[in-house]
Design a protein around this motif. Structure first.
Motif, PDB file in Angstrom:
ATOM      1  N   ASP A 262       0.839  -1.209   0.000  1.00 48.39           N
ATOM      2  CA  ASP A 262       0.000   0.000   0.000  1.00 48.39           C
ATOM      3  C   ASP A 262       0.869   1.253   0.000  1.00 48.39           C
ATOM      4  N   VAL A 263       1.906   1.224   0.797  1.00 47.26           N
ATOM      5  CA  VAL A 263       2.806   2.379   0.869  1.00 47.26           C
ATOM      6  C   VAL A 263       3.448   2.639  -0.493  1.00 47.26           C
ATOM      7  N   LEU A 264       3.769   1.544  -1.194  1.00 46.45           N
ATOM      8  CA  LEU A 264       4.352   1.695  -2.535  1.00 46.45           C
ATOM      9  C   LEU A 264       3.295   2.014  -3.597  1.00 46.45           C
ATOM     10  N   GLY A 265       2.030   2.042  -3.200  1.00 51.89           N
ATOM     11  CA  GLY A 265       0.960   2.338  -4.146  1.00 51.89           C
ATOM     12  C   GLY A 265       0.617   1.176  -5.053  1.00 51.89           C
ATOM     13  N   ILE A 266       0.969  -0.023  -4.621  1.00 52.19           N
ATOM     14  CA  ILE A 266       0.714  -1.214  -5.448  1.00 52.19           C
ATOM     15  C   ILE A 266      -0.520  -1.923  -4.924  1.00 52.19           C
ATOM     16  N   GLU A 267      -1.545  -2.034  -5.796  1.00 48.93           N
ATOM     17  CA  GLU A 267      -2.785  -2.679  -5.377  1.00 48.93           C
ATOM     18  C   GLU A 267      -2.806  -4.155  -5.692  1.00 48.93           C
ATOM     19  N   ARG A 268      -2.467  -4.462  -6.946  1.00 50.38           N
ATOM     20  CA  ARG A 268      -2.569  -5.850  -7.416  1.00 50.38           C
ATOM     21  C   ARG A 268      -1.200  -6.475  -7.588  1.00 50.38           C
ATOM     22  N   LEU A 269      -1.184  -7.787  -7.484  1.00 55.24           N
ATOM     23  CA  LEU A 269       0.041  -8.529  -7.736  1.00 55.24           C
ATOM     24  C   LEU A 269      -0.167  -9.449  -8.935  1.00 55.24           C
ATOM     25  N   ALA A 270       0.751  -9.354  -9.890  1.00 55.12           N
ATOM     26  CA  ALA A 270       0.719 -10.298 -11.016  1.00 55.12           C
ATOM     27  C   ALA A 270       0.989 -11.705 -10.510  1.00 55.12           C
ATOM     28  N   ALA A 271       1.811 -11.793  -9.475  1.00 54.54           N
ATOM     29  CA  ALA A 271       2.066 -13.093  -8.867  1.00 54.54           C
ATOM     30  C   ALA A 271       2.654 -12.912  -7.469  1.00 54.54           C
ATOM     31  N   VAL A 272       2.388 -13.887  -6.636  1.00 57.99           N
ATOM     32  CA  VAL A 272       3.122 -14.042  -5.375  1.00 57.99           C
ATOM     33  C   VAL A 272       3.843 -15.366  -5.477  1.00 57.99           C
ATOM     34  N   ALA A 273       5.117 -15.375  -5.120  1.00 59.78           N
ATOM     35  CA  ALA A 273       5.923 -16.576  -5.297  1.00 59.78           C
ATOM     36  C   ALA A 273       6.783 -16.817  -4.068  1.00 59.78           C
ATOM     37  N   GLY A 274       7.008 -18.085  -3.777  1.00 55.54           N
ATOM     38  CA  GLY A 274       7.925 -18.402  -2.699  1.00 55.54           C
ATOM     39  C   GLY A 274       8.071 -19.899  -2.514  1.00 55.54           C
TER      40      GLY A 274
ATOM     41  N   PRO B  29      -8.110 -12.445  -2.262  1.00 54.55           N
ATOM     42  CA  PRO B  29      -8.325 -13.176  -3.518  1.00 54.55           C
ATOM     43  C   PRO B  29      -8.453 -12.263  -4.736  1.00 54.55           C
ATOM     44  N   ASP B  30      -8.906 -11.058  -4.544  1.00 55.53           N
ATOM     45  CA  ASP B  30      -9.117 -10.184  -5.697  1.00 55.53           C
ATOM     46  C   ASP B  30      -7.864  -9.425  -6.095  1.00 55.53           C
ATOM     47  N   GLN B  31      -6.798  -9.615  -5.337  1.00 58.31           N
ATOM     48  CA  GLN B  31      -5.603  -8.802  -5.587  1.00 58.31           C
ATOM     49  C   GLN B  31      -4.411  -9.609  -6.097  1.00 58.31           C
ATOM     50  N   VAL B  32      -4.618 -10.900  -6.323  1.00 66.64           N
ATOM     51  CA  VAL B  32      -3.523 -11.768  -6.755  1.00 66.64           C
ATOM     52  C   VAL B  32      -3.934 -12.508  -8.018  1.00 66.64           C
TER      53      VAL B  32
ATOM     54  N   GLY C 162     -12.498 -19.535  -2.181  1.00 62.79           N
ATOM     55  CA  GLY C 162     -12.540 -18.158  -2.668  1.00 62.79           C
ATOM     56  C   GLY C 162     -11.370 -17.752  -3.524  1.00 62.79           C
ATOM     57  N   VAL C 163     -10.412 -18.638  -3.696  1.00 57.87           N
ATOM     58  CA  VAL C 163      -9.192 -18.290  -4.444  1.00 57.87           C
ATOM     59  C   VAL C 163      -9.535 -17.996  -5.903  1.00 57.87           C
ATOM     60  N   SER C 164      -8.985 -16.906  -6.420  1.00 55.56           N
ATOM     61  CA  SER C 164      -9.220 -16.642  -7.845  1.00 55.56           C
ATOM     62  C   SER C 164      -7.924 -16.686  -8.647  1.00 55.56           C
ATOM     63  N   ALA C 165      -6.797 -16.747  -7.979  1.00 53.34           N
ATOM     64  CA  ALA C 165      -5.508 -16.783  -8.676  1.00 53.34           C
ATOM     65  C   ALA C 165      -5.317 -18.115  -9.396  1.00 53.34           C
ATOM     66  N   ARG C 166      -4.609 -18.063 -10.532  1.00 57.67           N
ATOM     67  CA  ARG C 166      -4.084 -19.289 -11.143  1.00 57.67           C
ATOM     68  C   ARG C 166      -2.935 -19.772 -10.264  1.00 57.67           C
ATOM     69  N   THR C 167      -2.774 -21.092 -10.141  1.00 59.70           N
ATOM     70  CA  THR C 167      -1.767 -21.605  -9.212  1.00 59.70           C
ATOM     71  C   THR C 167      -0.796 -22.551  -9.903  1.00 59.70           C
ATOM     72  N   LEU C 168       0.487 -22.285  -9.672  1.00 58.13           N
ATOM     73  CA  LEU C 168       1.544 -23.212 -10.087  1.00 58.13           C
ATOM     74  C   LEU C 168       2.163 -23.808  -8.843  1.00 58.13           C
ATOM     75  N   LEU C 169       2.177 -25.138  -8.786  1.00 61.83           N
ATOM     76  CA  LEU C 169       2.818 -25.832  -7.664  1.00 61.83           C
ATOM     77  C   LEU C 169       4.025 -26.591  -8.200  1.00 61.83           C
ATOM     78  N   ILE C 170       5.150 -26.458  -7.513  1.00 67.71           N
ATOM     79  CA  ILE C 170       6.339 -27.245  -7.851  1.00 67.71           C
ATOM     80  C   ILE C 170       6.801 -27.954  -6.583  1.00 67.71           C
ATOM     81  N   ALA C 171       7.026 -29.243  -6.690  1.00 70.01           N
ATOM     82  CA  ALA C 171       7.562 -30.002  -5.550  1.00 70.01           C
ATOM     83  C   ALA C 171       8.725 -30.854  -6.041  1.00 70.01           C
ATOM     84  N   PHE C 172       9.487 -31.383  -5.112  1.00 68.06           N
ATOM     85  CA  PHE C 172      10.677 -32.157  -5.468  1.00 68.06           C
ATOM     86  C   PHE C 172      10.581 -33.556  -4.875  1.00 68.06           C
ATOM     87  N   SER C 173      10.912 -34.526  -5.702  1.00 63.70           N
ATOM     88  CA  SER C 173      10.685 -35.929  -5.333  1.00 63.70           C
ATOM     89  C   SER C 173      11.367 -36.318  -4.027  1.00 63.70           C
TER      90      SER C 173
END
Lengths: 401, 401
Positions: free
Chosen positions: A162-174, A190-193, A331-342
């Motif tokens: 908010d301080v940076l003036g950013i409302e939406r995120l194209a993606a959150v990753a981690g 849900p409406d911001q990601v 309620g999730v509206s984001a597209r989701t990519l999941l990566i895991a390691f065997s």
């Protein structure tokens, strides 16, 4: 300036950690409020005029805001090619902990995206945490720091953007705890990601993981130097206990086959036993002590405790679904990519599959990739080359949709 | 006398731990000698006139000589049906740690065999160990106790059996470190052992196991109360550190699925988080602390250190085969029974298979059974019903040959 050879193709170059003081208190799950809250952050790439190209990268337990590029801090890089969690907290020094993933042409392509990484709430690398001064006492919080949750971390990230003036995120990753934050973002806002990239993570740590974290915390809290959490300014810190915590964590980040490949049962001194209990006798014993010693020099024990507690609490089904993961993700509206390691036995692929199934059952867009790789949980920091095309393709789809 | 219901069918009844002082010094791998050496032991069944029905049972890291029957020691039994390693060191109290396996009609049938169990060298339950008085100083050995090996334990067992006038063993049996002792017996005294029963054990602990043991020892040695090993008589002991060591050990003895089944992510107080880092929040956290607390009350930290060191050193191929396991086992004349458990990740079935293959390649009689069971390494103490027919059949063959 760093020597040129440390800046690989695609580097974001020399970077600097900056700081923002949040204007309002952060309301916490435990019922308390924190104020003031400072957030340490770095950014890479250029914010688009429409502010629609922002990717928030969230770090894991021992990380910080320095995710990419080269920091001009005097200490050298902690990248060493194995035991990669070392990088996951380079504490502003050397190359960022996810430098292989963030930069021009990389997985998180700074030619297209404006990548932001903050040190999480409770951290010890610039964001307000247990070692920060409590304005009520003018002393470090220590034992009086509130017990925080992943949701509290995400609320802090929201307030910071908010301080940076950013409302939406194209993606959150981690990855790991960073992936938990990404999931929490999608549920809380849900409406911001637009998209999630959740790597080597889970919707709820399994009981053995809860146990390892509990043991690590107990190792710190049983160290008399911990002093109930109020060790700041006393001239001592619970380094002995936190060293043990780090050693436990380190082994859970790696796979048993990786340890065979890297160390085997090789002795420190050729094939001669020295008949000692106090000195390392096997190479792996020496390695563990080295890991412990280098970690305690750069990390705060209370941050370890509060962050570890937060990640064991995280449980989407309990928090938001009345026990149902699908209920929590409804309620999730984001597209989701999941990566895991065997070979990741701390955040096993099964957890990612459960998230995938829950989202699919709800008709939400999701893809899950399990990468066959031998290095355990640390793969999320090591297997950059194999994650990159998956992530780039996923983020490209977003652009075209 | 115990209440009748505690003595199951097939119990050896009430038993007593006895003691023998060895007449000669024990020569150790490290080059030192120990003298005097006292050995604590129990026996069950009747020695045959030809002294040809002796089975030596060897205990694991936290065990003692009280393997079967009911001890009249005032403290109650530590058998609790889960986390069975608890039994593996009942320290002379209550039911023996392998009571389900030793008795009339049981796996080690005391109607036929004379079963002997000793507390191992370095122990804290009657046999000479770090808490024993060093005759050179009239103080407990503490830090001056020699660093011992599995071979040293076996040499002590050999010397002890000499005192009893027992030359040959119909079998040597044990789980985990006990299985290592059995293997060492077959290599050191090939002409004196007819059969081996090696359960949930290995010819050499894999690197991850070396790491867990190293971490557990470091947890003890980093506790200031350890005082370099010389804490006896100081009024304090490294209970905090040994508690952490025990918690680490405990989780490695169980499987991740067993923890899901037993604890899941259940909270201590229904579904309400208490937002605490110091108190247990999940049931498994409380359970671990309970395990730690009960263990430190009955076990000596230095014995843990020296025994843990011995089992990490154990490496048949290095010690006797110039790196070759088959080379090390070349002189073995005993028939060998190997039992492993599918979910045991500390002593995984692969190690038993390697021993099987090495013996088979040498044309030696061997059978290996991998039991599908969910409880991890602790299965060797829990899965009595499934081990019993395998062991009885194996030992019956011996009689008929």
């Amino acid at each position: 300036m760093p020597p040129a050879q440390t800046l690989s193709t695609g580097s974001v170059g020399t970077v600097e950690t900056r700081y923002v003081d949040l204007p309002d208190p952060v309301a916490l799950d435990c019922g308390r409020e924190l104020h003031p809250v400072r957030v340490a952050y770095e950014t890479y790439g250029t914010l688009s005029p429409g502010k629609d190209n922002v990717i928030l990268v969230c770090h894991a337990l021992s990380g910080d805001a320095h995710a990419a590029g080269f920091s001009t801090s005097p200490a050298g890089s902690t990248r060493d090619g194995f035991g990669a969690e070392d990088r996951d907290g380079s504490a502003g020094k050397g190359l960022g902990w996810w430098d292989g993933m963030i930069g021009p042409g990389k997985a998180f392509d700074t030619d297209r995206f404006f990548v932001v990484c903050t040190n999480l709430l409770g951290g010890c690398s610039g964001t307000t945490g247990p070692s920060s001064v409590d304005p009520a006492t003018n002393q470090p919080y220590g034992s009086n720091f509130p017990v925080i949750t992943v949701a509290d971390m995400v609320r802090t990230e929201r307030a910071f953007l908010d301080v940076l003036g950013i409302e939406r995120l194209a993606a959150v990753a981690g990855g790991s705890l960073g992936g938990m934050q990404a999931l929490e973002w999608a549920v809380l806002y849900p409406d911001q990601v637009d998209a999630l990239v959740v790597i080597a993570s889970t919707h709820a740590l399994h009981p053995q993981g809860v146990a390892w974290n509990s043991i690590a915390r107990d190792a710190i809290m049983r160290d008399p130097a911990w002093q109930g959490g109020d060790y700041y300014g006393t001239g001592v810190a619970p380094s002995a206990g936190m060293g043990v915590a780090r050693m436990v964590g380190h082994i859970t980040y790696l796979s048993a086959p990786a340890l065979i490949e890297r160390f085997g049962r090789r002795l420190q001194f050729a094939e001669d036993l020295r008949y000692t209990i106090t000195e390392p006798e096997f190479e792996i014993e020496s390695y563990l002590r080295h890991q412990a010693d280098s970690f305690v020099r750069r990390f705060d024990a209370n941050t370890y405790l509060f962050t570890s507690r937060a990640l064991t609490y995280f449980d989407l089904a309990r928090q938001y679904g009345g026990g149902s993961l699908a209920g929590a993700l409804d309620g999730v509206s984001a597209r989701t990519l999941l990566i895991a390691f065997s070979s990741d036995w701390l955040y096993p692929p099964a957890a990612s599959r459960e998230i995938e199934e829950a989202l699919r059952s709800l008709g939400k867009p999701v893809e899950c990739h399990v990468i066959e790789a031998p290095y355990g949980h640390d793969c999320f920091l090591l297997e950059e080359a194999r994650q990159t095309p998956i992530i780039r393709q996923f983020l490209a789809k977003e652009r075209s949709s």
